[in-house]
Motif scaffolding. Structure first.
Motif, PDB file in Angstrom:
ATOM      1  N   THR A   1       6.169 -16.641   6.309  1.00  0.00           N
ATOM      2  CA  THR A   1       5.359 -15.830   5.519  1.00  0.00           C
ATOM      3  C   THR A   1       4.472 -14.340   6.013  1.00  0.00           C
ATOM      4  O   THR A   1       5.757 -13.992   6.369  1.00  0.00           O
ATOM      5  CB  THR A   1       4.035 -16.171   6.974  1.00  0.00           C
ATOM      6  OG1 THR A   1       4.408 -17.696   7.336  1.00  0.00           O
ATOM      7  CG2 THR A   1       2.688 -16.045   6.338  1.00  0.00           C
TER       8      THR A   1
ATOM      9  N   SER B   1       3.897 -10.285   5.366  1.00  0.00           N
ATOM     10  CA  SER B   1       2.872  -9.847   5.758  1.00  0.00           C
ATOM     11  C   SER B   1       2.476  -8.016   4.805  1.00  0.00           C
ATOM     12  O   SER B   1       3.589  -7.629   4.563  1.00  0.00           O
ATOM     13  CB  SER B   1       2.212  -9.341   7.200  1.00  0.00           C
ATOM     14  OG  SER B   1       3.320  -8.666   7.677  1.00  0.00           O
TER      15      SER B   1
ATOM     16  N   VAL C   1      -5.228  -6.712   5.091  1.00  0.00           N
ATOM     17  CA  VAL C   1      -4.133  -7.312   5.268  1.00  0.00           C
ATOM     18  C   VAL C   1      -4.649  -8.849   4.733  1.00  0.00           C
ATOM     19  O   VAL C   1      -4.961  -9.746   4.878  1.00  0.00           O
ATOM     20  CB  VAL C   1      -3.271  -7.394   6.995  1.00  0.00           C
ATOM     21  CG1 VAL C   1      -3.280  -5.463   7.149  1.00  0.00           C
ATOM     22  CG2 VAL C   1      -4.451  -8.002   8.080  1.00  0.00           C
TER      23      VAL C   1
ATOM     24  N   LEU D   1      -1.513 -12.472   3.778  1.00  0.00           N
ATOM     25  CA  LEU D   1      -0.235 -12.502   3.701  1.00  0.00           C
ATOM     26  C   LEU D   1      -0.087 -13.995   3.015  1.00  0.00           C
ATOM     27  O   LEU D   1      -0.629 -14.422   1.930  1.00  0.00           O
ATOM     28  CB  LEU D   1      -0.327 -13.716   5.501  1.00  0.00           C
ATOM     29  CG  LEU D   1      -0.416 -13.536   6.468  1.00  0.00           C
ATOM     30  CD1 LEU D   1      -0.779 -14.846   7.348  1.00  0.00           C
ATOM     31  CD2 LEU D   1       0.399 -12.549   6.671  1.00  0.00           C
TER      32      LEU D   1
ATOM     33  N   VAL E   1       2.235  -5.734  12.779  1.00  0.00           N
ATOM     34  CA  VAL E   1       2.177  -7.119  11.708  1.00  0.00           C
ATOM     35  C   VAL E   1       1.539  -7.575  13.423  1.00  0.00           C
ATOM     36  O   VAL E   1       0.850  -8.338  13.202  1.00  0.00           O
ATOM     37  CB  VAL E   1       3.883  -7.371  12.804  1.00  0.00           C
ATOM     38  CG1 VAL E   1       4.069  -9.499  11.952  1.00  0.00           C
ATOM     39  CG2 VAL E   1       4.069  -7.256  10.796  1.00  0.00           C
TER      40      VAL E   1
ATOM     41  N   ILE F   1      -2.079  -9.151  12.331  1.00  0.00           N
ATOM     42  CA  ILE F   1      -2.377 -10.795  11.809  1.00  0.00           C
ATOM     43  C   ILE F   1      -2.359 -11.157  12.795  1.00  0.00           C
ATOM     44  O   ILE F   1      -2.971 -12.633  13.213  1.00  0.00           O
ATOM     45  CB  ILE F   1      -0.329 -10.879  11.231  1.00  0.00           C
ATOM     46  CG1 ILE F   1      -0.108 -10.164  10.168  1.00  0.00           C
ATOM     47  CG2 ILE F   1      -0.044 -12.511  11.104  1.00  0.00           C
ATOM     48  CD1 ILE F   1      -1.194 -10.225   8.875  1.00  0.00           C
TER      49      ILE F   1
ATOM     50  N   VAL G   1       5.242 -15.702  12.655  1.00  0.00           N
ATOM     51  CA  VAL G   1       4.240 -14.804  12.431  1.00  0.00           C
ATOM     52  C   VAL G   1       4.065 -16.710  10.700  1.00  0.00           C
ATOM     53  O   VAL G   1       5.012 -16.785  10.202  1.00  0.00           O
ATOM     54  CB  VAL G   1       4.568 -13.403  10.978  1.00  0.00           C
ATOM     55  CG1 VAL G   1       3.296 -13.998   9.541  1.00  0.00           C
ATOM     56  CG2 VAL G   1       4.689 -12.556  11.544  1.00  0.00           C
TER      57      VAL G   1
ATOM     58  N   ILE H   1      -4.763 -17.436  13.258  1.00  0.00           N
ATOM     59  CA  ILE H   1      -3.996 -15.742  12.773  1.00  0.00           C
ATOM     60  C   ILE H   1      -5.760 -14.877  13.168  1.00  0.00           C
ATOM     61  O   ILE H   1      -6.639 -15.823  13.162  1.00  0.00           O
ATOM     62  CB  ILE H   1      -3.918 -15.182  10.903  1.00  0.00           C
ATOM     63  CG1 ILE H   1      -4.803 -16.186  10.467  1.00  0.00           C
ATOM     64  CG2 ILE H   1      -2.918 -15.944  11.080  1.00  0.00           C
ATOM     65  CD1 ILE H   1      -4.826 -15.594   8.770  1.00  0.00           C
TER      66      ILE H   1
ATOM     67  N   VAL I   1      -7.770 -11.723   7.929  1.00  0.00           N
ATOM     68  CA  VAL I   1      -6.904 -12.577   7.034  1.00  0.00           C
ATOM     69  C   VAL I   1      -6.436 -12.975   6.351  1.00  0.00           C
ATOM     70  O   VAL I   1      -7.306 -14.632   6.499  1.00  0.00           O
ATOM     71  CB  VAL I   1      -5.493 -12.160   7.751  1.00  0.00           C
ATOM     72  CG1 VAL I   1      -3.999 -12.083   7.099  1.00  0.00           C
ATOM     73  CG2 VAL I   1      -5.306 -10.820   8.938  1.00  0.00           C
TER      74      VAL I   1
END
Length: 159
Positions: A46, A48, A56, A58, A88, A92, A99, A104, A108
C-alpha cells in the motif's frame, strides 16, 4: 496501536479473526513474503501519495508492480508525489511498514491496482510491521475504506 484499529475496523466484515501476526517483521515486500510463505508478488503493498490539492490517497498494488508515472499523471492530472516518512502516519493513520487500506483516516481515498487481480489471494498489511491478512480481490475491494475501485496505474508486473 494501529493493528487494534484495523482489528476493530475489520470486525464489521467478520474478518478481524483472520489477521495474522508474524513473529518476524513483514514491513517490506521481501520480509512479508518470507513471513507469509508466498512469492513477493502476492504481497499487496500500500503506497501513499499526495495529490495536487493536498489530499492523500492510497494505491494498493502487487508486490512486484511499480507505479507508472505516465499512467498516474494521466489518471490524477498531477505528478506522482509520495508522502514523506514524517507525513505517512499522521496523514494515513498507520506507520510505514503497516500501511494498509483498513482503519485509515477519514477522507483518504483508496485505489486498487489491477496487478493484484491475477492472484486468487494475496496479503495486505494490517496496521503493524508484523501483520497481514489473506484476502481475495473481491474481499479487498469490499473491506478497503473509501475504496474508489480498480485502476491500472502500474508497470513491471506483466513482464
Amino acid at each position: 496501536m494501529s493493528i487494534e484499529k484495523v482489528r476493530t475496523y475489520l470486525k464489521q466484515f467478520n474478518a478481524d479473526n483472520r489477521i495474522i501476526e508474524f513473529a518476524t517483521s513483514s514491513a517490506t515486500v521481501e520480509l512479508a513474503a518470507q513471513a507469509a510463505g508466498c512469492e513477493p508478488a502476492r504481497i499487496a503493498k500500500t503506497l501513499s501519495f499526495k495529490l495536487h490539492d493536498d489530499s492523500v490517497i492510497l494505491i494498493v498494488t502487487a508486490g512486484d508492480a511499480k507505479v507508472d508515472n505516465a499512467k498516474y499523471k494521466h489518471f490524477f492530472c498531477c505528478k506522482a508525489k509520495m508522502l514523506t516518512a514524517d507525513e505517512v502516519e499522521p496523514d494515513i493513520g498507520h506507520a510505514i511498514g503497516g500501511v494498509c487500506p483498513f482503519g485509515i483516516n477519514d477522507g483518504v481515498k483508496v485505489y486498487l491496482d489491477v496487478s493484484l487481480k491475477r492472484f486468487v489471494t494475496f496479503f495486505p498489511a494490517c496496521g503493524s510491521h508484523n501483520s497481514a491478512i489473506e484476502l481475495t480481490p473481491d474481499e479487498l475491494e469490499q473491506y478497503s475504506a473509501n475504496c474508489q475501485g480498480w485502476v491500472d496505474l502500474c508497470k513491471g508486473w506483466q513482464e
